[in-house]
Design an enzyme around this catalytic site. Structure first.
Site, short mmCIF file in Angstrom:
data_model
loop_
_atom_site.label_atom_id
_atom_site.label_comp_id
_atom_site.label_asym_id
_atom_site.label_seq_id
_atom_site.Cartn_x
_atom_site.Cartn_y
_atom_site.Cartn_z
N ASP A 15 0.82 -0.53 -0.05
CA ASP A 15 0.34 0.17 -0.42
C ASP A 15 0.84 1.28 0.09
OD1 ASP A 15 -2.79 1.47 -0.20
OD2 ASP A 15 -2.77 1.06 1.89
N GLY A 16 0.79 2.16 -0.71
CA GLY A 16 1.26 3.68 -0.85
C GLY A 16 1.10 3.84 -1.74
N GLY A 18 -0.03 5.08 -4.47
CA GLY A 18 -0.72 6.71 -5.12
C GLY A 18 0.22 7.68 -4.39
N ARG A 19 0.29 7.91 -3.14
CA ARG A 19 0.67 8.57 -2.37
C ARG A 19 2.24 8.82 -2.50
NH1 ARG A 19 -1.02 6.40 3.02
NH2 ARG A 19 -1.86 4.36 1.90
N HIS A 32 2.62 3.14 -9.21
CA HIS A 32 2.32 1.60 -9.49
C HIS A 32 3.72 1.28 -9.99
CE1 HIS A 32 -1.69 1.86 -7.59
NE2 HIS A 32 -1.82 2.92 -8.51
N SER A 60 -7.32 -5.92 -5.05
CA SER A 60 -8.54 -6.37 -4.29
C SER A 60 -9.85 -6.56 -5.22
CB SER A 60 -8.98 -5.29 -3.27
OG SER A 60 -9.34 -3.96 -3.16
N GLU A 62 -12.44 -5.28 -4.04
CA GLU A 62 -12.50 -3.52 -4.10
C GLU A 62 -12.05 -2.69 -4.47
OE1 GLU A 62 -11.63 -5.72 -1.88
OE2 GLU A 62 -14.31 -6.44 -1.20
N ASN A 63 -10.73 -3.23 -5.24
CA ASN A 63 -9.87 -2.19 -6.75
C ASN A 63 -10.42 -2.14 -8.03
OD1 ASN A 63 -6.68 -3.29 -4.43
ND2 ASN A 63 -7.82 -1.77 -3.99
N ARG A 188 -5.32 -1.15 9.24
CA ARG A 188 -6.61 -2.45 8.73
C ARG A 188 -5.83 -3.48 7.58
NH1 ARG A 188 -7.92 2.75 6.55
NH2 ARG A 188 -7.68 2.73 4.01
N GLU A 201 0.64 -12.21 12.65
CA GLU A 201 0.75 -10.75 14.16
C GLU A 201 1.65 -9.69 12.93
OE1 GLU A 201 2.69 -10.38 17.32
OE2 GLU A 201 2.00 -12.94 17.05
C1 IPE Z 1 -5.85 -2.50 -0.31
O1 IPE Z 1 -5.54 -1.71 -0.23
C2 IPE Z 1 -5.18 -3.42 -1.26
C3 IPE Z 1 -4.23 -3.48 -2.22
C4 IPE Z 1 -3.06 -3.46 -1.12
C5 IPE Z 1 -4.20 -4.57 -3.43
P1 IPE Z 1 -6.50 -0.38 -0.54
O2 IPE Z 1 -4.76 0.82 -0.74
O3 IPE Z 1 -6.87 -0.76 -1.62
O4 IPE Z 1 -7.43 -0.25 1.02
P2 IPE Z 1 -8.10 0.52 1.58
O5 IPE Z 1 -8.82 0.76 0.34
O6 IPE Z 1 -7.06 1.69 1.29
O7 IPE Z 1 -8.95 -0.04 2.70
C1 IPE Z 2 -1.54 0.35 -3.32
O1 IPE Z 2 -1.62 1.07 -2.93
C2 IPE Z 2 -1.52 -0.24 -5.38
C3 IPE Z 2 -3.17 -1.10 -4.91
C4 IPE Z 2 -4.05 -1.08 -4.44
C5 IPE Z 2 -3.64 -1.42 -6.29
P1 IPE Z 2 -2.56 1.86 -3.67
O2 IPE Z 2 -2.74 2.75 -5.14
O3 IPE Z 2 -3.68 2.37 -2.52
O4 IPE Z 2 -1.89 3.81 -2.60
P2 IPE Z 2 -2.92 4.63 -1.73
O5 IPE Z 2 -3.16 4.11 -0.67
O6 IPE Z 2 -3.38 5.20 -2.25
O7 IPE Z 2 -1.48 5.62 -1.72
MG MG Z 3 -4.32 2.31 -1.00
#
Ligand code: IPE
Ligand code: IPE
Ligand code: MG
Length: 233
Positions: A15-16, A18-19, A32, A60, A62-63, A188, A201
């Site tokens: 995760d992260g 995008g940020r 990405h 996910s 949900e993505n 989460r 853990e």
């Molecule tokens: C969880 O990350 C799914 C993946 C890392 C593939 P998200 O960025 O989609 O989760 P939320 O929306 O913050 O819970």
């Molecule tokens: C995780 O990074 C990659 C996927 C969920 C596919 P995000 O795209 O969720 O990055 P943030 O959370 O927006 O920083």
């Molecule tokens: Mg994310």
């Protein structure tokens, strides 16, 4: 690092991205791309430490709610990675598995994944499980259907259903997760491997996934080694 108390199965919620891109004044897609490059290096490192199972949450169920351009970019990136990096997985003798719903995946993504699974199916030492179009609840629904089908076909009896059987009936037959890392500071699990993580853990480093390098991973392992696992006993 003490090499005797390594987790057997590590999960990473990537995760992260995008940020990370935003912080660098870049388009999310480039986050990405950077994340995918980092993952390549990390996979090699994880297995070189002697860890046997690695599961990553790449996309996910949900993505799919995201902007279609971002979803398409990610799907293209998956195809590119699975195709171009096949040689590296084979050379390093890494078995690649795919966990997720296959039926509504783009055909080229499914084909490239299944091709990679097939090309690495003979390996046993290192197992890399990619959760893509994956949802923990979705997996439990699909497992339930699989079991009911087997009962209806007379392959198993209702009395045979136990925790062990359920573990075998998930998308992949893997040992439970020992350690789950979610980068970027979010605390989460967002529907990641719910059944398999019941006694895992958890570790939530603030670092964004593209910056979660080998050194950061080693720090995570040291943290794991300092935890006291009790399993209810
Ligand atoms: C969880 O990350 C799914 C993946 C890392 C593939 P998200 O960025 O989609 O989760 P939320 O929306 O913050 O819970
Ligand atoms: C995780 O990074 C990659 C996927 C969920 C596919 P995000 O795209 O969720 O990055 P943030 O959370 O927006 O920083
Ligand atoms: Mg994310």
């Amino acid at each position: 690092m003490n090499e005797e108390r390594l987790p057997n199965h590590v999960g990473i919620i990537l995760d992260g991205n995008g940020r990370w891109a935003k912080n660098h004044g870049l388009n999310r897609s480039l986050g990405h791309k950077k994340g995918a490059e980092n993952l390549q290096k990390l996979v090699k490192h994880v297995f070189s430490l002697g860890i046997k199972y690695l599961s990553v949450y790449a996309f996910s169920t949900e993505n799919f709610k995201r902007d279609v351009k971002e979803v398409n970019y990610l799907m293209d990136l998956f195809v590119k990675m699975f195709t171009e990096k096949k040689k590296i997985f084979v050379k390093n003798e890494i078995k690649v598995l795919f966990s997720g719903r296959r039926d509504n995946l783009r055909e080229d993504v499914r084909n490239s994944l299944e091709n990679l699974e097939e090309a690495t199916s003979q390996f046993t030492e290192h197992v890399f499980n990619i959760c893509l179009n994956y949802g923990g609840r979705c997996e439990i629904v699909d497992m339930t259907k699989k079991i009911i089908q087997k009962v209806e076909n007379g392959e198993i009896n209702v009395q045979d259903i136990d925790e062990n059987l359920i573990s075998h009936m998930m998308y992949q037959d893997l040992p439970d997760l020992d350690f789950v890392i979610r980068t970027s500071g979010e605390m989460r699990i967002s529907n990641f491997m719910l059944w398999q993580s019941s006694y895992a853990e958890y570790y939530f480093p603030k670092v964004l996934f593209p910056d979660f390098n080998e050194e950061e991973f080693d720090k995570a392992i040291i943290e794991f080694q300092n935890r006291n696992r009790r399993f209810g006993g």
